[in-house]
Design a protein around this motif. Structure first.
Motif, PDB file in Angstrom:
ATOM      1  N   LEU A 157       0.846   2.263  -1.708  1.00  0.00           N
ATOM      2  CA  LEU A 157       0.009   3.181  -2.145  1.00  0.00           C
ATOM      3  C   LEU A 157      -0.888   3.883  -3.202  1.00  0.00           C
ATOM      4  O   LEU A 157      -0.027   3.237  -4.437  1.00  0.00           O
ATOM      5  CB  LEU A 157       0.490   5.206  -1.494  1.00  0.00           C
ATOM      6  CG  LEU A 157       0.945   4.401  -0.501  1.00  0.00           C
ATOM      7  CD1 LEU A 157       1.825   6.592  -0.231  1.00  0.00           C
ATOM      8  CD2 LEU A 157      -0.085   5.097   0.638  1.00  0.00           C
ATOM      9  N   PRO A 158      -2.613   3.896  -3.759  1.00  0.00           N
ATOM     10  CA  PRO A 158      -3.058   4.068  -2.413  1.00  0.00           C
ATOM     11  C   PRO A 158      -3.206   3.101  -1.883  1.00  0.00           C
ATOM     12  O   PRO A 158      -3.479   1.999  -2.246  1.00  0.00           O
ATOM     13  CB  PRO A 158      -3.749   4.892  -3.495  1.00  0.00           C
ATOM     14  CG  PRO A 158      -3.869   4.086  -5.042  1.00  0.00           C
ATOM     15  CD  PRO A 158      -2.414   3.792  -4.883  1.00  0.00           C
ATOM     16  N   LEU A 159      -3.895   3.225  -0.311  1.00  0.00           N
ATOM     17  CA  LEU A 159      -4.161   2.227   0.715  1.00  0.00           C
ATOM     18  C   LEU A 159      -5.761   1.881  -0.206  1.00  0.00           C
ATOM     19  O   LEU A 159      -6.696   2.425  -0.668  1.00  0.00           O
ATOM     20  CB  LEU A 159      -4.601   2.570   1.796  1.00  0.00           C
ATOM     21  CG  LEU A 159      -3.032   2.985   2.615  1.00  0.00           C
ATOM     22  CD1 LEU A 159      -3.528   3.409   4.092  1.00  0.00           C
ATOM     23  CD2 LEU A 159      -1.794   1.731   2.775  1.00  0.00           C
ATOM     24  N   SER A 160      -6.305   0.503   0.038  1.00  0.00           N
ATOM     25  CA  SER A 160      -7.415   0.559  -0.265  1.00  0.00           C
ATOM     26  C   SER A 160      -8.695   0.459   1.001  1.00  0.00           C
ATOM     27  O   SER A 160      -7.989   1.404   1.932  1.00  0.00           O
ATOM     28  CB  SER A 160      -7.898  -1.695  -0.589  1.00  0.00           C
ATOM     29  OG  SER A 160      -7.188  -2.000   1.176  1.00  0.00           O
ATOM     30  N   ASN A 215      -7.314  -9.208   5.107  1.00  0.00           N
ATOM     31  CA  ASN A 215      -6.477  -7.987   5.633  1.00  0.00           C
ATOM     32  C   ASN A 215      -5.503  -7.989   6.192  1.00  0.00           C
ATOM     33  O   ASN A 215      -4.339  -7.600   6.831  1.00  0.00           O
ATOM     34  CB  ASN A 215      -7.377  -6.839   5.569  1.00  0.00           C
ATOM     35  CG  ASN A 215      -8.080  -6.162   4.082  1.00  0.00           C
ATOM     36  OD1 ASN A 215      -6.563  -5.808   3.226  1.00  0.00           O
ATOM     37  ND2 ASN A 215      -8.691  -6.040   3.634  1.00  0.00           N
ATOM     38  N   LEU A 216      -5.564  -7.921   7.414  1.00  0.00           N
ATOM     39  CA  LEU A 216      -5.085  -8.314   9.091  1.00  0.00           C
ATOM     40  C   LEU A 216      -4.020  -9.166   8.148  1.00  0.00           C
ATOM     41  O   LEU A 216      -2.136  -8.951   9.153  1.00  0.00           O
ATOM     42  CB  LEU A 216      -6.006  -8.808  10.350  1.00  0.00           C
ATOM     43  CG  LEU A 216      -6.692  -6.967  10.738  1.00  0.00           C
ATOM     44  CD1 LEU A 216      -7.420  -8.393  11.708  1.00  0.00           C
ATOM     45  CD2 LEU A 216      -6.020  -6.250  10.998  1.00  0.00           C
ATOM     46  N   LEU A 264       3.641   5.043   7.362  1.00  0.00           N
ATOM     47  CA  LEU A 264       3.088   4.650   5.943  1.00  0.00           C
ATOM     48  C   LEU A 264       1.361   5.107   6.339  1.00  0.00           C
ATOM     49  O   LEU A 264       1.149   5.240   5.061  1.00  0.00           O
ATOM     50  CB  LEU A 264       2.637   2.739   5.833  1.00  0.00           C
ATOM     51  CG  LEU A 264       1.910   2.767   5.104  1.00  0.00           C
ATOM     52  CD1 LEU A 264       2.614   2.615   3.525  1.00  0.00           C
ATOM     53  CD2 LEU A 264       1.441   1.350   4.501  1.00  0.00           C
ATOM     54  N   LEU A 265       0.334   4.938   7.224  1.00  0.00           N
ATOM     55  CA  LEU A 265      -0.822   6.000   7.510  1.00  0.00           C
ATOM     56  C   LEU A 265      -0.416   7.701   7.268  1.00  0.00           C
ATOM     57  O   LEU A 265      -1.572   7.975   7.205  1.00  0.00           O
ATOM     58  CB  LEU A 265      -1.635   5.291   8.670  1.00  0.00           C
ATOM     59  CG  LEU A 265      -2.815   5.799   9.171  1.00  0.00           C
ATOM     60  CD1 LEU A 265      -4.393   6.030   7.647  1.00  0.00           C
ATOM     61  CD2 LEU A 265      -3.359   5.744  10.036  1.00  0.00           C
TER      62      LEU A 265
END
Length: 143
Positions: free
Chosen positions: A36-39, A81-82, A117-118
């Protein structure tokens, strides 16, 4: 070492055959701050996968829909990213929906860890927005 990378490497290198539910919670959540933070790209990818399994092009379409065309994810950014999300155990491949679909099309879904996480990131963002609103309110002595 980042426990999430360690987990992904174990799977990739064939060092374990543990399923996601077999991995201790402490391994999965040692340090959220490393993620965190997520991009913006990762946040949008995870949001697109939060409602259903999707293939790459479907993820790109959902990101554009959810952002009302304000954020467009290119294929290079998406698949780079995947790959990272797969290695980290945040996303996993899921089977195609039907045999009639293109067999080359890969579908992705959030893992339980990815969903948590989300959720953690959404909560963090909500607190950022709350703080911003407090700071942006007009103050009588400043107005």
């Amino acid at each position: 070492m980042n426990p999430f990378h360690r987990r992904g490497n174990y799977r990739k290198e064939g060092l374990t055959n543990q399923s996601e539910s077999d991995i201790p919670e402490t391994d999965m959540m040692d340090d959220w701050n490393q993620f965190l933070p997520l991009s913006p790209a990762v946040l949008h990818i995870l949001l697109a996968l939060s409602s259903e399994d999707r293939h790459g092009y479907g993820i790109m379409q959902e990101v554009a829909r959810q952002s009302e065309g304000q954020y467009k994810l290119g294929p290079g950014t998406l698949y780079e990213n995947l790959q990272k999300l797969l290695e980290q155990g945040i996303v996993k491949e899921s089977p195609p929906r039907s045999s009639a679909e293109d067999s080359r099309r890969r579908y992705y879904r959030l893992t339980r860890f990815g969903r948590r996480l989300l959720s953690t990131e959404v909560t963090r963002l909500e607190s950022v927005v709350r703080a911003a609103r407090l700071h942006l309110r007009p103050h009588p002595e400043r107005a």
